[in-house]
Design a protein around this motif. Structure first.
Motif, PDB file in Angstrom:
ATOM      1  N   TYR A 139       0.627  -1.285  -0.009  1.00  0.00           N
ATOM      2  CA  TYR A 139       0.048   0.100  -0.036  1.00  0.00           C
ATOM      3  C   TYR A 139       1.034   1.425  -0.123  1.00  0.00           C
ATOM      4  CZ  TYR A 139      -4.053  -2.931   0.832  1.00  0.00           C
ATOM      5  OH  TYR A 139      -5.220  -3.660   0.816  1.00  0.00           O
ATOM      6  N   GLU A 140       0.307   2.309  -0.354  1.00  0.00           N
ATOM      7  CA  GLU A 140       0.742   3.818  -0.369  1.00  0.00           C
ATOM      8  C   GLU A 140      -0.268   4.780   0.385  1.00  0.00           C
ATOM      9  OE1 GLU A 140       4.119   4.096  -4.009  1.00  0.00           O
ATOM     10  OE2 GLU A 140       1.973   4.195  -4.481  1.00  0.00           O
ATOM     11  N   VAL A 141       0.376   5.722   0.726  1.00  0.00           N
ATOM     12  CA  VAL A 141      -0.734   6.893   0.965  1.00  0.00           C
ATOM     13  C   VAL A 141      -1.019   7.756   0.022  1.00  0.00           C
ATOM     14  CG1 VAL A 141      -1.148   8.603   2.747  1.00  0.00           C
ATOM     15  CG2 VAL A 141       0.317   6.515   3.408  1.00  0.00           C
ATOM     16  N   GLU A 142      -2.067   8.079  -0.719  1.00  0.00           N
ATOM     17  CA  GLU A 142      -2.513   9.067  -1.514  1.00  0.00           C
ATOM     18  C   GLU A 142      -3.038  10.168  -0.876  1.00  0.00           C
ATOM     19  OE1 GLU A 142      -3.729   8.128  -5.829  1.00  0.00           O
ATOM     20  OE2 GLU A 142      -5.541   8.478  -4.781  1.00  0.00           O
ATOM     21  N   TYR A 143      -2.416  11.278  -1.204  1.00  0.00           N
ATOM     22  CA  TYR A 143      -2.949  12.362  -0.600  1.00  0.00           C
ATOM     23  C   TYR A 143      -3.477  13.286  -1.847  1.00  0.00           C
ATOM     24  CZ  TYR A 143       0.518  11.363   3.083  1.00  0.00           C
ATOM     25  OH  TYR A 143       1.236  10.917   3.984  1.00  0.00           O
ATOM     26  N   LEU A 144      -4.744  14.143  -1.557  1.00  0.00           N
ATOM     27  CA  LEU A 144      -5.322  14.591  -2.443  1.00  0.00           C
ATOM     28  C   LEU A 144      -5.457  16.177  -1.959  1.00  0.00           C
ATOM     29  CD1 LEU A 144      -7.065  11.594  -2.590  1.00  0.00           C
ATOM     30  CD2 LEU A 144      -8.187  12.759  -4.567  1.00  0.00           C
ATOM     31  N   ILE A 145      -5.404  16.864  -3.102  1.00  0.00           N
ATOM     32  CA  ILE A 145      -5.254  18.474  -2.649  1.00  0.00           C
ATOM     33  C   ILE A 145      -6.808  18.777  -3.195  1.00  0.00           C
ATOM     34  CG2 ILE A 145      -4.204  20.626  -3.194  1.00  0.00           C
ATOM     35  CD1 ILE A 145      -1.749  18.872  -3.593  1.00  0.00           C
ATOM     36  N   HIS A 146      -7.275  19.782  -2.160  1.00  0.00           N
ATOM     37  CA  HIS A 146      -8.594  20.358  -2.711  1.00  0.00           C
ATOM     38  C   HIS A 146      -8.437  21.691  -3.632  1.00  0.00           C
ATOM     39  CE1 HIS A 146     -12.108  23.232  -1.661  1.00  0.00           C
ATOM     40  NE2 HIS A 146     -12.837  21.699  -1.953  1.00  0.00           N
ATOM     41  N   PRO A 147      -8.946  21.382  -4.977  1.00  0.00           N
ATOM     42  CA  PRO A 147      -8.648  22.078  -5.956  1.00  0.00           C
ATOM     43  C   PRO A 147      -8.961  23.873  -5.897  1.00  0.00           C
ATOM     44  CG  PRO A 147      -9.800  20.334  -6.990  1.00  0.00           C
ATOM     45  CD  PRO A 147      -9.707  20.274  -5.407  1.00  0.00           C
ATOM     46  N   PHE A 189      -0.688  13.017  -4.775  1.00  0.00           N
ATOM     47  CA  PHE A 189       0.638  12.322  -4.702  1.00  0.00           C
ATOM     48  C   PHE A 189       0.738  11.448  -3.594  1.00  0.00           C
ATOM     49  CE2 PHE A 189       0.512  15.863  -1.818  1.00  0.00           C
ATOM     50  CZ  PHE A 189       1.613  15.549  -0.797  1.00  0.00           C
ATOM     51  N   ARG A 190       1.629  10.703  -3.734  1.00  0.00           N
ATOM     52  CA  ARG A 190       1.702   9.495  -2.809  1.00  0.00           C
ATOM     53  C   ARG A 190       2.940   9.322  -1.995  1.00  0.00           C
ATOM     54  NH1 ARG A 190      -0.660   4.423  -6.423  1.00  0.00           N
ATOM     55  NH2 ARG A 190      -2.858   5.333  -6.683  1.00  0.00           N
ATOM     56  N   THR A 191       3.167   8.795  -0.880  1.00  0.00           N
ATOM     57  CA  THR A 191       3.953   8.542  -0.084  1.00  0.00           C
ATOM     58  C   THR A 191       4.086   6.983   0.541  1.00  0.00           C
ATOM     59  OG1 THR A 191       3.095   9.096   2.117  1.00  0.00           O
ATOM     60  CG2 THR A 191       4.381  10.728   0.645  1.00  0.00           C
ATOM     61  N   GLU A 192       5.149   6.413   1.017  1.00  0.00           N
ATOM     62  CA  GLU A 192       5.142   5.108   1.582  1.00  0.00           C
ATOM     63  C   GLU A 192       4.612   4.938   2.752  1.00  0.00           C
ATOM     64  OE1 GLU A 192       8.304   2.447   0.539  1.00  0.00           O
ATOM     65  OE2 GLU A 192       8.071   3.021  -1.535  1.00  0.00           O
ATOM     66  N   ASN A 193       4.604   5.998   3.617  1.00  0.00           N
ATOM     67  CA  ASN A 193       4.185   6.017   5.045  1.00  0.00           C
ATOM     68  C   ASN A 193       3.286   7.122   5.339  1.00  0.00           C
ATOM     69  OD1 ASN A 193       6.116   3.911   5.725  1.00  0.00           O
ATOM     70  ND2 ASN A 193       7.564   5.607   5.775  1.00  0.00           N
ATOM     71  N   ILE A 194       2.389   7.305   6.536  1.00  0.00           N
ATOM     72  CA  ILE A 194       1.517   8.391   6.709  1.00  0.00           C
ATOM     73  C   ILE A 194       2.599   9.610   7.155  1.00  0.00           C
ATOM     74  CG2 ILE A 194      -0.379   9.338   7.987  1.00  0.00           C
ATOM     75  CD1 ILE A 194      -1.339   6.382   7.941  1.00  0.00           C
ATOM     76  N   ASP A 195       2.354  10.663   6.651  1.00  0.00           N
ATOM     77  CA  ASP A 195       3.184  11.689   7.048  1.00  0.00           C
ATOM     78  C   ASP A 195       2.149  13.025   7.276  1.00  0.00           C
ATOM     79  OD1 ASP A 195       4.723  13.908   7.450  1.00  0.00           O
ATOM     80  OD2 ASP A 195       5.906  13.923   5.478  1.00  0.00           O
ATOM     81  N   LEU A 196       2.054  13.122   8.658  1.00  0.00           N
ATOM     82  CA  LEU A 196       1.091  14.136   9.201  1.00  0.00           C
ATOM     83  C   LEU A 196       1.619  15.341   9.056  1.00  0.00           C
ATOM     84  CD1 LEU A 196      -0.021  12.576  12.719  1.00  0.00           C
ATOM     85  CD2 LEU A 196      -1.237  12.657  10.321  1.00  0.00           C
ATOM     86  N   THR A 197       2.680  15.767   8.543  1.00  0.00           N
ATOM     87  CA  THR A 197       3.251  17.197   7.867  1.00  0.00           C
ATOM     88  C   THR A 197       2.891  17.697   6.676  1.00  0.00           C
ATOM     89  OG1 THR A 197       5.330  16.590   7.320  1.00  0.00           O
ATOM     90  CG2 THR A 197       5.154  16.813   9.537  1.00  0.00           C
ATOM     91  N   VAL A 198       2.070  16.811   5.780  1.00  0.00           N
ATOM     92  CA  VAL A 198       1.810  16.959   4.639  1.00  0.00           C
ATOM     93  C   VAL A 198       0.877  18.237   4.505  1.00  0.00           C
ATOM     94  CG1 VAL A 198       0.399  16.259   2.644  1.00  0.00           C
ATOM     95  CG2 VAL A 198       2.277  14.666   3.481  1.00  0.00           C
ATOM     96  N   ALA A 199      -0.132  18.439   5.290  1.00  0.00           N
ATOM     97  CA  ALA A 199      -0.894  19.410   5.043  1.00  0.00           C
ATOM     98  C   ALA A 199      -0.216  20.948   5.260  1.00  0.00           C
ATOM     99  CB  ALA A 199      -2.180  19.232   6.210  1.00  0.00           C
ATOM    100  N   ARG A 200       0.656  21.078   6.226  1.00  0.00           N
ATOM    101  CA  ARG A 200       1.370  22.135   6.551  1.00  0.00           C
ATOM    102  C   ARG A 200       2.697  22.340   5.488  1.00  0.00           C
ATOM    103  NH1 ARG A 200       1.353  25.818  10.691  1.00  0.00           N
ATOM    104  NH2 ARG A 200       3.545  26.084  10.120  1.00  0.00           N
ATOM    105  N   SER A 201       2.868  21.152   4.714  1.00  0.00           N
ATOM    106  CA  SER A 201       3.955  21.240   3.637  1.00  0.00           C
ATOM    107  C   SER A 201       3.210  21.939   2.292  1.00  0.00           C
ATOM    108  CB  SER A 201       4.569  20.046   3.496  1.00  0.00           C
ATOM    109  OG  SER A 201       3.660  19.153   3.019  1.00  0.00           O
TER     110      SER A 201
END
Length: 155
Positions: free
Chosen positions: A65-73, A98-110
């Motif tokens: 599995y991967e983590v898929e992050y979606l951005i609100h257009p 975009f995807r990552t291999e682990n859940i990264d809770l810093t993504v929203a702030r990045s």
């Protein structure tokens, strides 16, 4: 790790794991701005920050599995994340992903330097996948236990 209660304005009396689950945006901001001056608190913050960037996917055969992050257009901010099989094509449609291999809770702030709503959604997604319910109540012991179980993280 034994967590200490903080004495920081609206979070006074809470431990850092509680702050992560109740106000992720604040925790990341405070960590990045060296707000945790006490040596013990600073050590706890470093421990937690490393972990919030490397949360293991909570599925059998997690390596598939991967983590898929979606951005609100419309806003360009974090929308939500999903756990998807690596063989699944990347999301196509109006939401960039975009995807990552682990859940990264810093993504929203990045994605956006200030995103309270995105950080709140990030925690809801985490609770959905780890606890089965996005509204799962996170009391002090649950918050601390989550961060103290090495099995929840890729270390």
């Amino acid at each position: 790790m034994v967590f200490t209660a903080v004495n920081l304005k609206k979070h006074s009396g809470k431990t850092l794991p509680q702050i992560v689950f109740s106000d992720l945006d604040y925790f990341i901001w405070a960590y990045e701005n060296n707000a945790f001056k006490n040596p013990h608190l600073k050590q706890e913050a470093e421990y937690i920050f490393k972990r919030i960037k490397n949360i293991k996917i909570p599925k059998q055969n997690s390596e598939e599995y991967e983590v898929e992050y979606l951005i609100h257009p419309p806003t360009g901010k974090f929308g939500h994340f999903e756990l998807v099989l690596k063989t699944t094509p990347l999301h196509r449609g109006g939401s960039p992903a975009f995807r990552t291999e682990n859940i990264d809770l810093t993504v929203a702030r990045s994605i956006a330097a200030y995103d309270k709503s995105g950080c709140h959604t990030m925690i809801e997604c985490l609770k959905k996948y780890y606890f089965g319910d996005s509204s799962h109540k996170m009391v002090k012991n649950r918050c601390e236990d989550f961060f103290n179980h090495d099995s929840n993280f890729v270390l």
